[in-house]
Structures are given as C-alpha cells and as structure tokens.
Enzyme design. Sequence first.
Site, PDB file in Angstrom:
ATOM      1  N   VAL A 121      31.608 -31.591   3.768  1.00 16.97           N
ATOM      2  CA  VAL A 121      31.672 -32.981   4.265  1.00 16.97           C
ATOM      3  C   VAL A 121      33.126 -33.454   4.365  1.00 16.97           C
ATOM      4  O   VAL A 121      33.391 -34.623   4.601  1.00 16.97           O
ATOM      5  CB  VAL A 121      30.869 -33.929   3.325  1.00 16.97           C
ATOM      6  CG1 VAL A 121      29.404 -33.535   3.311  1.00 16.97           C
ATOM      7  CG2 VAL A 121      31.438 -33.931   1.901  1.00 16.97           C
ATOM      8  N   ALA A 172      38.821 -16.696   1.895  1.00 15.37           N
ATOM      9  CA  ALA A 172      38.858 -17.043   3.325  1.00 15.37           C
ATOM     10  C   ALA A 172      40.294 -17.181   3.846  1.00 15.37           C
ATOM     11  O   ALA A 172      40.619 -16.706   4.945  1.00 15.37           O
ATOM     12  CB  ALA A 172      38.098 -18.355   3.541  1.00 15.37           C
ATOM     13  N   ASN A 228      33.631 -13.727   0.972  1.00 10.03           N
ATOM     14  CA  ASN A 228      33.443 -14.430  -0.297  1.00 10.03           C
ATOM     15  C   ASN A 228      34.057 -13.556  -1.405  1.00 10.03           C
ATOM     16  O   ASN A 228      33.795 -12.358  -1.432  1.00 10.03           O
ATOM     17  CB  ASN A 228      31.939 -14.620  -0.549  1.00 10.03           C
ATOM     18  CG  ASN A 228      31.673 -15.607  -1.667  1.00 10.03           C
ATOM     19  OD1 ASN A 228      32.396 -15.648  -2.672  1.00 10.03           O
ATOM     20  ND2 ASN A 228      30.661 -16.433  -1.499  1.00 10.03           N
ATOM     21  N   GLY A 264      32.248 -18.504   2.368  1.00 11.10           N
ATOM     22  CA  GLY A 264      32.415 -19.428   1.244  1.00 11.10           C
ATOM     23  C   GLY A 264      31.184 -20.202   0.862  1.00 11.10           C
ATOM     24  O   GLY A 264      31.260 -21.388   0.550  1.00 11.10           O
ATOM     25  N   HIS A 295      25.437 -31.367   6.346  1.00  7.76           N
ATOM     26  CA  HIS A 295      25.272 -32.246   5.185  1.00  7.76           C
ATOM     27  C   HIS A 295      26.019 -33.560   5.359  1.00  7.76           C
ATOM     28  O   HIS A 295      26.408 -34.188   4.375  1.00  7.76           O
ATOM     29  CB  HIS A 295      25.743 -31.525   3.904  1.00  7.76           C
ATOM     30  CG  HIS A 295      24.887 -30.355   3.549  1.00  7.76           C
ATOM     31  ND1 HIS A 295      25.270 -29.401   2.639  1.00  7.76           N
ATOM     32  CD2 HIS A 295      23.658 -29.977   3.994  1.00  7.76           C
ATOM     33  CE1 HIS A 295      24.305 -28.487   2.524  1.00  7.76           C
ATOM     34  NE2 HIS A 295      23.324 -28.808   3.340  1.00  7.76           N
TER      35      HIS A 295
HETATM   36  C1  BV8 Z   1      16.092 -30.629   1.918  1.00  3.28           C
HETATM   37  C2  BV8 Z   1      26.340 -33.168   0.448  1.00  3.28           C
HETATM   38  C3  BV8 Z   1      13.931 -31.138   2.703  1.00  3.28           C
HETATM   39  C4  BV8 Z   1      26.757 -34.066  -0.619  1.00  3.28           C
HETATM   40  C5  BV8 Z   1      24.996 -31.340  -0.397  1.00  3.28           C
HETATM   41  C6  BV8 Z   1      14.155 -25.280  -5.386  1.00  3.28           C
HETATM   42  C7  BV8 Z   1      14.355 -24.098  -4.704  1.00  3.28           C
HETATM   43  C8  BV8 Z   1      14.921 -24.074  -3.434  1.00  3.28           C
HETATM   44  C9  BV8 Z   1      15.303 -25.260  -2.797  1.00  3.28           C
HETATM   45  C10 BV8 Z   1      15.107 -26.432  -3.484  1.00  3.28           C
HETATM   46  C11 BV8 Z   1      14.554 -26.455  -4.763  1.00  3.28           C
HETATM   47  N1  BV8 Z   1      14.509 -27.737  -5.161  1.00  3.28           N
HETATM   48  C12 BV8 Z   1      15.009 -28.534  -4.189  1.00  3.28           C
HETATM   49  C13 BV8 Z   1      15.371 -27.744  -3.165  1.00  3.28           C
HETATM   50  C14 BV8 Z   1      15.969 -28.176  -1.892  1.00  3.28           C
HETATM   51  C15 BV8 Z   1      17.444 -28.497  -2.129  1.00  3.28           C
HETATM   52  C16 BV8 Z   1      18.200 -27.297  -2.643  1.00  3.28           C
HETATM   53  O1  BV8 Z   1      18.435 -26.362  -1.908  1.00  3.28           O
HETATM   54  N2  BV8 Z   1      18.566 -27.366  -3.947  1.00  3.28           N
HETATM   55  C17 BV8 Z   1      19.317 -26.253  -4.545  1.00  3.28           C
HETATM   56  C18 BV8 Z   1      20.336 -26.820  -5.558  1.00  3.28           C
HETATM   57  C19 BV8 Z   1      18.320 -25.321  -5.226  1.00  3.28           C
HETATM   58  N3  BV8 Z   1      17.937 -28.855  -0.826  1.00  3.28           N
HETATM   59  C20 BV8 Z   1      17.897 -30.135  -0.446  1.00  3.28           C
HETATM   60  O2  BV8 Z   1      17.545 -31.051  -1.148  1.00  3.28           O
HETATM   61  C21 BV8 Z   1      18.308 -30.388   1.008  1.00  3.28           C
HETATM   62  N4  BV8 Z   1      17.286 -31.165   1.647  1.00  3.28           N
HETATM   63  O3  BV8 Z   1      15.759 -29.506   1.602  1.00  3.28           O
HETATM   64  O4  BV8 Z   1      15.273 -31.517   2.593  1.00  3.28           O
HETATM   65  C22 BV8 Z   1      13.296 -31.752   1.497  1.00  3.28           C
HETATM   66  C23 BV8 Z   1      13.204 -33.116   1.454  1.00  3.28           C
HETATM   67  C24 BV8 Z   1      12.564 -33.698   0.362  1.00  3.28           C
HETATM   68  C25 BV8 Z   1      12.079 -32.901  -0.706  1.00  3.28           C
HETATM   69  C26 BV8 Z   1      12.251 -31.501  -0.651  1.00  3.28           C
HETATM   70  C27 BV8 Z   1      12.856 -30.930   0.463  1.00  3.28           C
HETATM   71  C28 BV8 Z   1      19.599 -31.157   1.019  1.00  3.28           C
HETATM   72  C29 BV8 Z   1      20.704 -30.237   0.625  1.00  3.28           C
HETATM   73  C30 BV8 Z   1      22.047 -30.936   0.878  1.00  3.28           C
HETATM   74  C31 BV8 Z   1      22.562 -31.496  -0.405  1.00  3.28           C
HETATM   75  N5  BV8 Z   1      23.920 -32.027  -0.184  1.00  3.28           N
HETATM   76  N6  BV8 Z   1      26.200 -31.853  -0.122  1.00  3.28           N
HETATM   77  C32 BV8 Z   1      28.174 -33.794  -1.013  1.00  3.28           C
HETATM   78  O5  BV8 Z   1      28.808 -32.853  -0.527  1.00  3.28           O
HETATM   79  O6  BV8 Z   1      28.636 -34.577  -1.858  1.00  3.28           O
HETATM   80  S1  BV8 Z   1      24.867 -29.762  -0.917  1.00  3.28           S
HETATM   81  C33 BV8 Z   1      26.303 -29.199  -1.601  1.00  3.28           C
HETATM   82  O7  BV8 Z   1      26.044 -27.819  -1.971  1.00  3.28           O
HETATM   83  C34 BV8 Z   1      27.477 -29.104  -0.654  1.00  3.28           C
HETATM   84  O8  BV8 Z   1      27.197 -29.484   0.670  1.00  3.28           O
HETATM   85  C35 BV8 Z   1      27.815 -27.618  -0.700  1.00  3.28           C
HETATM   86  O9  BV8 Z   1      28.422 -27.188   0.414  1.00  3.28           O
HETATM   87  C36 BV8 Z   1      26.443 -27.091  -0.839  1.00  3.28           C
HETATM   88  C37 BV8 Z   1      26.179 -25.642  -1.030  1.00  3.28           C
HETATM   89  O10 BV8 Z   1      27.059 -25.123  -1.884  1.00  3.28           O
HETATM   90  P1  BV8 Z   1      28.123 -24.071  -1.296  1.00  3.28           P
HETATM   91  O11 BV8 Z   1      28.732 -24.653  -0.071  1.00  3.28           O
HETATM   92  O12 BV8 Z   1      27.483 -22.761  -1.170  1.00  3.28           O
HETATM   93  O13 BV8 Z   1      29.177 -24.152  -2.424  1.00  3.28           O
HETATM   94  P2  BV8 Z   1      29.110 -23.482  -3.865  1.00  3.28           P
HETATM   95  O14 BV8 Z   1      30.077 -24.205  -4.740  1.00  3.28           O
HETATM   96  O15 BV8 Z   1      27.681 -23.335  -4.309  1.00  3.28           O
HETATM   97  O16 BV8 Z   1      29.645 -21.989  -3.623  1.00  3.28           O
HETATM   98  C38 BV8 Z   1      30.985 -21.801  -3.203  1.00  3.28           C
HETATM   99  C39 BV8 Z   1      31.088 -20.345  -2.785  1.00  3.28           C
HETATM  100  O17 BV8 Z   1      32.401 -20.140  -2.273  1.00  3.28           O
HETATM  101  C40 BV8 Z   1      30.917 -19.377  -3.952  1.00  3.28           C
HETATM  102  O18 BV8 Z   1      30.067 -18.318  -3.543  1.00  3.28           O
HETATM  103  C41 BV8 Z   1      32.334 -18.866  -4.207  1.00  3.28           C
HETATM  104  O19 BV8 Z   1      32.338 -17.530  -4.639  1.00  3.28           O
HETATM  105  C42 BV8 Z   1      32.941 -18.975  -2.838  1.00  3.28           C
HETATM  106  N7  BV8 Z   1      34.399 -19.116  -2.819  1.00  3.28           N
HETATM  107  C43 BV8 Z   1      35.204 -19.630  -3.784  1.00  3.28           C
HETATM  108  N8  BV8 Z   1      36.500 -19.568  -3.353  1.00  3.28           N
HETATM  109  C44 BV8 Z   1      36.477 -19.019  -2.108  1.00  3.28           C
HETATM  110  C45 BV8 Z   1      35.142 -18.742  -1.756  1.00  3.28           C
HETATM  111  N9  BV8 Z   1      34.792 -18.183  -0.579  1.00  3.28           N
HETATM  112  C46 BV8 Z   1      35.793 -17.898   0.283  1.00  3.28           C
HETATM  113  N10 BV8 Z   1      37.102 -18.144   0.033  1.00  3.28           N
HETATM  114  C47 BV8 Z   1      37.469 -18.693  -1.148  1.00  3.28           C
HETATM  115  N11 BV8 Z   1      38.762 -18.922  -1.402  1.00  3.28           N
END
Ligand code: BV8
Length: 253
Positions: free
Chosen positions: A109, A240, A221, A195, A125
């Site tokens: 975002v 990246a 990654n 990422g 998002h």
């Molecule tokens: C929805 C905005 C329908 C806010 C964000 C149980 C099982 C499965 C799914 C669910 C569940 N319970 C609930 C759910 C659904 C839920 C979900 O997936 N939850 C997860 C936690 C299990 N999803 C939702 O709620 C979505 N909506 O499904 O709607 C619905 C409706 C009602 C009821 C049910 C379903 C909404 C999801 C959006 C949430 N908002 N962000 C804000 O940003 O403030 S999500 C948030 O996490 C960010 O957007 C972020 O981008 C996102 C994902 O994380 P990543 O981007 O992957 O980042 P992360 O830190 O995890 O990883 C970073 C990676 O980068 C690592 O791998 C690391 O190794 C790597 N890295 C580090 N350094 C580097 C690198 N890579 C490259 N270069 C580097 N230098």
Amino acid sequence: MITELPSGSLIAEAADMIEAAGLTVVSTGAGMSRESGVRTFRGEDGFWREYRAEDLASLEGIRKNPALVWEWYGERLKACQELEPHAGYYALARIQNGKGILPLITQNVDGLHQKAGIKDVIELHGSLRTASCLDCCGAPGVPMTEDLFEELPPRCSCGSILRPDVVLFGEQLPEQALKRAFRLADSCDLMMVIGTSMVVYPASSLPLIVLRRGVKVIEINPEETSLSSLDGTLSLRGAAGSVLPEIVKAVYG
Ligand code: BV8
Ligand code: ZN
C-alpha cells in the site's frame, strides 16, 4: 538478510524466460519494499511494538483501539512518503519499458512502485492515499495528509472515525482489481513473484493458478516459501534490490 546473489546460471535462466515470454505479470509483496526501509509484516520485523500487523490491520482493531491503529498508519505513511524506491523497482520499470507491457499486481500500500515510474500497478490491498468514514456515511475518501494526524483518531465530518482506504483483514478486495488479477493469472505466459510469504489469501492464490496452467513462475525471495519447491517455479534465493538489476543486466546488457 541474504545479500549474496543466486548463481549466474539461475539469473541467466530467469532472463531467458523473461525474454521468451509474451505477457509477463509481476506480483509483489512487502518484501519488495524491504530494501527501501519499509518493514515487512512477518519474519523478524513483523511486529510493530508488541502488536502483530494482523491485529492492527482489522476493523475490530480500529474499533477497539483507533488511536493506536492510526498511530501505526501514521508512522507507515510518514515512512512511505520519505522513502525512495530501491534499484529493484527501477529494474522492473526497465523490463516494463523493454517489453512494452508488464502489469504489476501488488499487495503493498506504500506507492513505491508508482514512485519508481512503474505503470499499470494493480493495488490489491488498497493504498495509503485516502481514508474513508468507518460508518460509511458515504462521505468521499479524504486525502491522507499530515494534518489528518493532528488529532488521533481522525474523524469524518459526520463525527465517526475514519479508516485508511486499505483492505483490512476480513474485508473483500476491490472487485475490479481482483478480477483483473485473476484474469492476468489465467492468461499470462510468465509470472514473477517477488517478496511475498505466500500467507495472505487471495493474493497467494495467483501464482498457484499460473502453475496449474503449466505456466512458469519466477520467485525472488531470500527465504523459502510454499511456492519455492512447486513444479514450474524457478526460485531465486536473494533480495529483490540485488537480484532484479542482475536479471536486467542479463536481458538488456
Ligand atoms: C478476504 C493491507 C474475503 C493493510 C493487508 C485462514 C486461512 C486462509 C485465509 C484466511 C484465514 N482466515 C482469514 C483468511 C483470509 C485472510 C488471510 O489470508 N489471512 C491470513 C493472515 C491467513 N485474508 C483476508 O482477510 C483478505 N480478505 O479474504 O476477503 C473474506 C471476507 C470476509 C471473511 C473471510 C474472507 C484481505 C487480505 C488483505 C489484508 N490487508 N494489507 C496494510 O497494509 O496495512 S495484508 C498484508 O499482508 C499486507 O498487504 C502484506 O503485503 C500482506 C501479505 O504479506 P506479504 O506481502 O507476503 O509480506 P510478509 O511480511 O508476509 O512477507 C514478506 C516476504 O518478503 C517474506 O517471504 C520475506 O522472506 C520476503 N523478503 C524480505 N526481504 C526481502 C524479501 N523478498 C525480496 N527481497 C527482499 N529484500
Ligand atoms: Zn462519516
């Protein structure tokens, strides 16, 4: 943080795939912003003070502790405004110019892709550009500017609390953006996944759709994810900001 590069042969293999592919789509997560100084959501810097991001980025979190959540978004907004895109963003912009088309889907975002001149960015998002009324009085989104943070939490003209126009956990993603993202996963010749921990749904389902079509995915990654060892994934273990410029060098010299 891993800083060494994947082997030259892996970089060359990725470059060949990008050169050979027609429609190439990019999908980025919080790790894409890491080398610009934006914290990721999980892993070692996944906490803000003692809170998990998931608990703050939710409607329940905002209702329970609006001032705290707004303090978190204020810090993130300030960081995003002050931070600059790293070399990896400019490498993606170079590939986009070279190929003429490179739709980019992001979970982030922070607006950093656009800051680097990357076009056609699909924000799954939402973004930190505007905030809207929590009780949906219908007032249009207000710009997220410094003055909004003078008194926390910021309020709508109707008196209700505002919420940032990001997709909070439990909320539906913007319909047009999600539809386009699924269409691109269904039609691309190659997807680059950069990422993301592959934890958050539905963004995490996009590369799986591509693989199920027998189309290849390039992952960048420093850490292994659930995507890394799937058939059809070329997984480059690296950051990246250093891997992408190497790929551009291999493609464009
Ligand atoms: C929805 C905005 C329908 C806010 C964000 C149980 C099982 C499965 C799914 C669910 C569940 N319970 C609930 C759910 C659904 C839920 C979900 O997936 N939850 C997860 C936690 C299990 N999803 C939702 O709620 C979505 N909506 O499904 O709607 C619905 C409706 C009602 C009821 C049910 C379903 C909404 C999801 C959006 C949430 N908002 N962000 C804000 O940003 O403030 S999500 C948030 O996490 C960010 O957007 C972020 O981008 C996102 C994902 O994380 P990543 O981007 O992957 O980042 P992360 O830190 O995890 O990883 C970073 C990676 O980068 C690592 O791998 C690391 O190794 C790597 N890295 C580090 N350094 C580097 C690198 N890579 C490259 N270069 C580097 N230098
Ligand atoms: Zn209102």
